[in-house]
Design a protein around this motif. Structure first.
Motif, short mmCIF file in Angstrom:
data_model
loop_
_atom_site.label_atom_id
_atom_site.label_comp_id
_atom_site.label_asym_id
_atom_site.label_seq_id
_atom_site.Cartn_x
_atom_site.Cartn_y
_atom_site.Cartn_z
N LEU A 108 0.82 -1.21 0.00
CA LEU A 108 0.00 0.00 0.00
C LEU A 108 0.86 1.26 0.00
CD1 LEU A 108 -2.79 -1.07 2.51
CD2 LEU A 108 -3.02 -0.80 0.03
N ALA A 109 1.99 1.21 0.66
CA ALA A 109 2.88 2.38 0.68
C ALA A 109 3.38 2.70 -0.72
CB ALA A 109 4.04 2.12 1.63
N ILE A 110 3.68 1.69 -1.51
CA ILE A 110 4.12 1.91 -2.89
C ILE A 110 2.99 2.51 -3.72
CG2 ILE A 110 4.90 0.76 -5.00
CD1 ILE A 110 6.29 -1.31 -3.18
N LEU A 111 1.79 1.97 -3.55
CA LEU A 111 0.63 2.49 -4.29
C LEU A 111 0.32 3.92 -3.87
CD1 LEU A 111 -1.64 -0.69 -4.22
CD2 LEU A 111 -0.15 0.10 -6.07
N ALA A 112 0.47 4.21 -2.60
CA ALA A 112 0.24 5.57 -2.12
C ALA A 112 1.22 6.55 -2.75
CB ALA A 112 0.35 5.62 -0.60
N ALA A 113 2.46 6.12 -2.95
CA ALA A 113 3.46 6.98 -3.58
C ALA A 113 3.11 7.26 -5.03
CB ALA A 113 4.84 6.33 -3.49
N VAL A 114 2.57 6.26 -5.72
CA VAL A 114 2.13 6.46 -7.11
C VAL A 114 0.99 7.48 -7.16
CG1 VAL A 114 1.04 5.35 -9.10
CG2 VAL A 114 2.87 4.18 -7.86
N LYS A 115 0.05 7.35 -6.25
CA LYS A 115 -1.06 8.30 -6.20
C LYS A 115 -0.56 9.72 -5.92
CE LYS A 115 -4.76 7.51 -4.05
NZ LYS A 115 -5.74 7.24 -3.00
N LYS A 116 0.35 9.84 -4.99
CA LYS A 116 0.84 11.15 -4.60
C LYS A 116 1.57 11.84 -5.75
CE LYS A 116 3.68 13.49 -1.11
NZ LYS A 116 4.53 13.31 0.11
N ARG A 117 2.30 11.07 -6.54
CA ARG A 117 3.12 11.66 -7.61
C ARG A 117 2.34 11.86 -8.91
NH1 ARG A 117 8.56 8.26 -8.02
NH2 ARG A 117 8.94 9.82 -9.66
N THR A 118 1.13 11.33 -8.98
CA THR A 118 0.37 11.46 -10.23
C THR A 118 -1.02 12.06 -10.05
OG1 THR A 118 -0.61 9.25 -10.03
CG2 THR A 118 1.51 9.42 -11.20
N GLY A 119 -1.62 11.89 -8.88
CA GLY A 119 -3.01 12.28 -8.70
C GLY A 119 -3.97 11.28 -9.30
N CYS A 120 -3.47 10.12 -9.75
CA CYS A 120 -4.37 9.09 -10.28
C CYS A 120 -5.14 8.45 -9.13
CB CYS A 120 -3.59 8.03 -11.04
SG CYS A 120 -2.70 6.84 -10.00
N LYS A 121 -6.18 7.71 -9.47
CA LYS A 121 -6.94 6.96 -8.49
C LYS A 121 -6.67 5.47 -8.70
CE LYS A 121 -10.62 10.33 -7.71
NZ LYS A 121 -12.09 10.52 -7.55
N ILE A 122 -6.64 4.73 -7.60
CA ILE A 122 -6.33 3.30 -7.66
C ILE A 122 -7.44 2.52 -6.98
CG2 ILE A 122 -4.70 1.49 -7.04
CD1 ILE A 122 -2.46 3.48 -7.18
N LEU A 123 -7.94 1.52 -7.70
CA LEU A 123 -9.01 0.66 -7.22
C LEU A 123 -8.48 -0.74 -6.94
CD1 LEU A 123 -11.65 1.58 -9.98
CD2 LEU A 123 -11.38 2.67 -7.74
N LEU A 124 -9.11 -1.42 -6.00
CA LEU A 124 -8.82 -2.83 -5.73
C LEU A 124 -9.70 -3.70 -6.61
CD1 LEU A 124 -7.81 -5.31 -4.05
CD2 LEU A 124 -9.70 -4.81 -2.46
N ALA A 125 -9.10 -4.61 -7.37
CA ALA A 125 -9.86 -5.56 -8.18
C ALA A 125 -10.32 -6.72 -7.29
CB ALA A 125 -9.01 -6.07 -9.34
N LEU A 126 -11.60 -6.74 -6.98
CA LEU A 126 -12.12 -7.77 -6.07
C LEU A 126 -12.02 -9.17 -6.66
CD1 LEU A 126 -15.27 -6.09 -4.47
CD2 LEU A 126 -12.94 -6.24 -3.58
#
Length: 394
Positions: A35-53
């Motif tokens: 999650l920390a890696i995904l959070a860094a991607v969000k912070k540097r891009t402003g993209c949104k990330i979803l969990l594929a259930l």
């Protein structure tokens, strides 16, 4: 998924002897690392990330996941309902086709409803809008496109393979029917790196350049192995930023594997060792019932402490306790011969595993356990029994 699934080789941080088998154990610390890696991607891009259930739906961990992720993507009314009730953030739904009952359910749970064809979009728009309004909810609509660009090596997992039923090809795309459509979605990757995404984005921009400016969001789908060691994070961030700046649209990513990659284990016990062409260790788990992805991919799961055939002192075949002759995980070697009572720990078993388990032969479903490394504590989430087997059947 790719032809050879990524082989996680993290040593587990708990004593498998403390776990009653068979059991899936998810390490909350490893999940937090992802999650920390995904959070860094969000912070540097402003993209949104979803969990594929479809990949990982262990909802007891949703409170942790929703601290970072923006919501869930779903493939059915049941998944969408789970996302609405338990995750509590955005719910995006897509299926190759919907029934009337599907639309009635999804309109009450989904924020974004994505259609696979203009036929379904025209046929169900009115019903979806009416049902959402009756439920006091707003709903947005999208279309899945087919970039006609393949990056996968295995056709069964390639949504852009020739003859695929998934997504609207450019030649069939109706620009006159876009009123009410606010997003586009595609999916063509599988356990792949950002260079594959870069080529895919180029194909989309080439085919749909006149459509992209009309969209409020574009969903790049899943298959991004973002949390895998060595993944090209900077390239991913550059691709997302360039796309958002060029087209003035919000980008979504919907990884499944990247969220829980290498964070889960299946712990099993050796029941017997029999002699065939080589020693064959039989465990209290089953490949078709508990690890069906091993046969569907196919791939050879890693067992902690094991090596390839003949790499270590003693080589054997590992198989399950069901009646299926092909209930076999693979051939492994160990520093010493296995004996009844030994624990085996299969790695990377949170993703595309727990969601696919079944009760073939009536074998015991693995328990679901959370492990918290900060204080070395286990939490039993679910223990299965006879009633779980019985009530599925009648």
């Amino acid at each position: 998924m790719s032809e050879t699934r990524y082989d996680g080789r993290y040593a587990c941080r708990f004593d498998p002897a403390r776990v009653t088998t068979p059991a899936f154990v998810v390490d909350e610390g490893l999940l937090a690392d992802n999650l920390a890696i995904l959070a860094a991607v969000k912070k540097r891009t402003g993209c949104k990330i979803l969990l594929a259930l479809k990949c990982f739906a262990m909802f007891s961990l949703f409170p942790l996941l929703r601290q970072t992720l923006d919501g869930v993507c779903c493939s059915s009314p049941h998944e969408a309902r789970l996302g609405r009730e338990e995750f509590g953030r955005e719910v995006h739904s897509f299926a190759a086709a919907y029934s009337t009952a599907d639309i009635e359910g999804l309109a009450a749970t989904s924020d974004h409803l994505v259609f696979n064809s203009f036929n379904q979009w025209r046929g169900f728009r009115g019903l979806a809008e009416a049902k959402a309004k009756a439920a006091g909810r707003a709903i947005a609509f999208g279309l899945r496109i087919n970039p006609e660009h393949s990056e996968g090596a295995t056709p069964i997992y390639d949504p852009c393979a020739p003859g695929s039923r998934l997504g609207i090809r450019r030649a069939d795309f109706r620009t006159d029917l876009l009123d009410g459509i606010s997003g586009l979605h595609w999916h063509n990757l599988c356990e792949q790196d950002a260079d594959c995404l870069e080529r895919t984005v180029a194909a989309v921009e080439d085919r749909f350049a006149n459509i992209l400016p009309r969209m409020a969001y574009v969903n790049f789908g899943g298959g991004h192995h973002i949390t895998r060691p060595g993944y090209q994070l900077d390239l991913l961030i550059d691709i997302v930023n360039r796309f958002q700046e060029r087209w003035r649209t919000q980008v979504y990513l919907e990884p499944g594997e990247a969220v829980a990659l290498n964070a889960g284990y299946l712990v099993a016990t050796v029941l017997d060792v029999v002699q065939a062409d080589m020693p064959h260790a039989i465990i209290d788990a089953s490949v078709p019932a508990h690890m069906p992805d091993v046969l569907e991919m196919p791939y050879r799961p890693h067992i902690i402490g094991s090596g390839q055939a003949d790499e270590k002192t003693w080589t054997c075949r590992i198989g399950g306790l069901s009646c299926l002759a092909g209930d076999v995980a693979g051939v492994y070697s160990f520093d010493r011969p296995l004996t009844p009572g030994d624990r085996l720990v299969f790695t990377d078993m949170a993703i595309y595993t727990m969601v696919k388990t079944n009760t073939f032969n009536g074998v015991q479903l693995p328990a679901i356990v959370r492990y918290r490394p900060t204080d070395d504590q286990f939490f039993l989430v679910r223990q299965f029994g006879y009633e779980d087997f019985k009530t599925r059947l009648s």
